[in-house]
Enzyme design. Structure first.
Site, short mmCIF file in Angstrom:
data_model
loop_
_atom_site.label_atom_id
_atom_site.label_comp_id
_atom_site.label_asym_id
_atom_site.label_seq_id
_atom_site.Cartn_x
_atom_site.Cartn_y
_atom_site.Cartn_z
N ASP A 1 0.86 -1.17 0.00
CA ASP A 1 0.00 0.00 0.00
C ASP A 1 0.91 1.24 0.00
O ASP A 1 1.41 1.63 -1.05
CB ASP A 1 -0.89 -0.12 1.25
CG ASP A 1 -1.96 0.95 1.36
OD1 ASP A 1 -2.15 1.71 0.42
OD2 ASP A 1 -2.62 1.03 2.41
N THR B 1 5.73 -0.62 5.15
CA THR B 1 5.99 -1.91 5.80
C THR B 1 7.07 -2.69 5.04
O THR B 1 8.04 -3.18 5.64
CB THR B 1 4.70 -2.76 5.83
OG1 THR B 1 3.66 -1.99 6.41
CG2 THR B 1 4.90 -4.04 6.62
N LYS C 1 -1.13 -1.44 -4.53
CA LYS C 1 -1.94 -0.21 -4.54
C LYS C 1 -1.00 0.94 -4.91
O LYS C 1 -0.67 1.79 -4.07
CB LYS C 1 -2.54 0.05 -3.16
CG LYS C 1 -3.77 -0.76 -2.85
CD LYS C 1 -4.44 -0.27 -1.57
CE LYS C 1 -5.68 -1.07 -1.27
NZ LYS C 1 -6.27 -0.76 0.04
P1 5GP Z 1 1.79 -0.50 3.79
O1 5GP Z 1 2.87 -0.39 4.81
O2 5GP Z 1 2.29 -0.83 2.41
O3 5GP Z 1 0.94 0.73 3.80
O4 5GP Z 1 0.82 -1.62 4.34
C1 5GP Z 1 0.67 -2.87 3.82
C2 5GP Z 1 -0.25 -3.65 4.74
O5 5GP Z 1 -1.48 -2.95 4.95
C3 5GP Z 1 -0.64 -4.97 4.12
O6 5GP Z 1 0.29 -5.98 4.40
C4 5GP Z 1 -2.01 -5.20 4.73
O7 5GP Z 1 -1.85 -5.82 6.00
C5 5GP Z 1 -2.58 -3.83 4.97
N1 5GP Z 1 -3.51 -3.45 3.88
C6 5GP Z 1 -3.30 -2.48 2.95
N2 5GP Z 1 -4.34 -2.39 2.11
C7 5GP Z 1 -5.25 -3.33 2.50
C8 5GP Z 1 -6.54 -3.73 2.01
O8 5GP Z 1 -7.09 -3.21 1.02
N3 5GP Z 1 -7.16 -4.74 2.68
C9 5GP Z 1 -6.62 -5.33 3.77
N4 5GP Z 1 -7.32 -6.30 4.34
N5 5GP Z 1 -5.39 -4.99 4.26
C10 5GP Z 1 -4.72 -3.99 3.63
#
Ligand code: 5GP
Length: 189
Positions: free
Chosen positions: A98, A102, A126
């Site tokens: 996203d 992370t 995303k």
């Molecule tokens: P980032 O650090 O890239 O923002 O977060 C990634 C994490 O956010 C993913 O591993 C997941 O746990 C959570 N996440 C991001 N988008 C979604 C989504 O659309 N649905 C769900 N269930 N979890 C999401």
């Protein structure tokens, strides 16, 4: 398919085809390297299980889980892999990238362990929400910024076992009624 505020965005068939393609690419690019595929719990469990069965060269599988501190993308390893990653060709297996915070933090942590090489296989990207640029060597699908459920992705622990991928059109409604997706998700087929 649209039903009561939920839209199926990737069907089972499409998921299976794409995961098979990714497995095929990993197989040709990692022949003779005995990679370790490291699934990030718990969202990537389904993807990991499907992906490794399309890896047709010797490979190992392990898992880790993360804890997040604050909102700045600081993460720690809550449950670590059993195998040592030193001098190994590591492929992180993620459900969805996203903001990228992370994954960036995880890649840093694993690089500190002296891996021989590091790559990421992420089922979903995303891309429009990215805050930090992060390498995605194997990517399943680029998706919009809707909240997604199914194929490992959860809402408060629910719906990971739904076989295809769905977008939630009304997140406040799901927040108010977390079970409201169940009749659609588990409709008899
Ligand atoms: P980032 O650090 O890239 O923002 O977060 C990634 C994490 O956010 C993913 O591993 C997941 O746990 C959570 N996440 C991001 N988008 C979604 C989504 O659309 N649905 C769900 N269930 N979890 C999401």
């Amino acid at each position: 398919m649209t039903e009561d505020g939920f839209v199926e965005v990737v069907t089972e068939t499409r998921l299976a085809e794409r995961v098979a393609q990714l497995g095929g690419r990993i197989s040709s690019e990692y022949a003779d390297r005995n990679p370790v595929l490291v699934g990030v719990l718990r969202g990537s469990v389904i993807f990991t299980a499907d992906l490794i069965r399309h890896v047709t060269v010797p490979a190992e599988v392990d898992f880790l889980s993360l804890t997040r501190f604050g909102g700045q993308g600081r993460v720690g390893i809550a449950m670590d892999t059993e195998v040592s990653l030193e001098n190994r060709h590591v492929i992180i297996v993620e459900d969805i990238v996203d903001t990228g915070l992370t994954l960036t933090a995880l890649r840093r942590l694993l690089e500190l362990r002296g891996v021989a090489s590091l790559a990421t296989a992420a089922l979903l990207d995303k891309a429009s929400r990215r805050i930090v640029d992060v390498a995605l060597e194997y990517r399943g699908f680029e998706v919009g910024d809707e909240f997604l459920l199914g194929y490992g992705l959860d809402w408060e622990g629910r719906y990971r076992n739904v076989r295809s991928l769905w977008a939630v059109m009304d997140l406040p409604a799901l927040r108010r009624a977390p079970d409201s997706f169940a009749p659609v998700a588990y409709r008899r087929r």
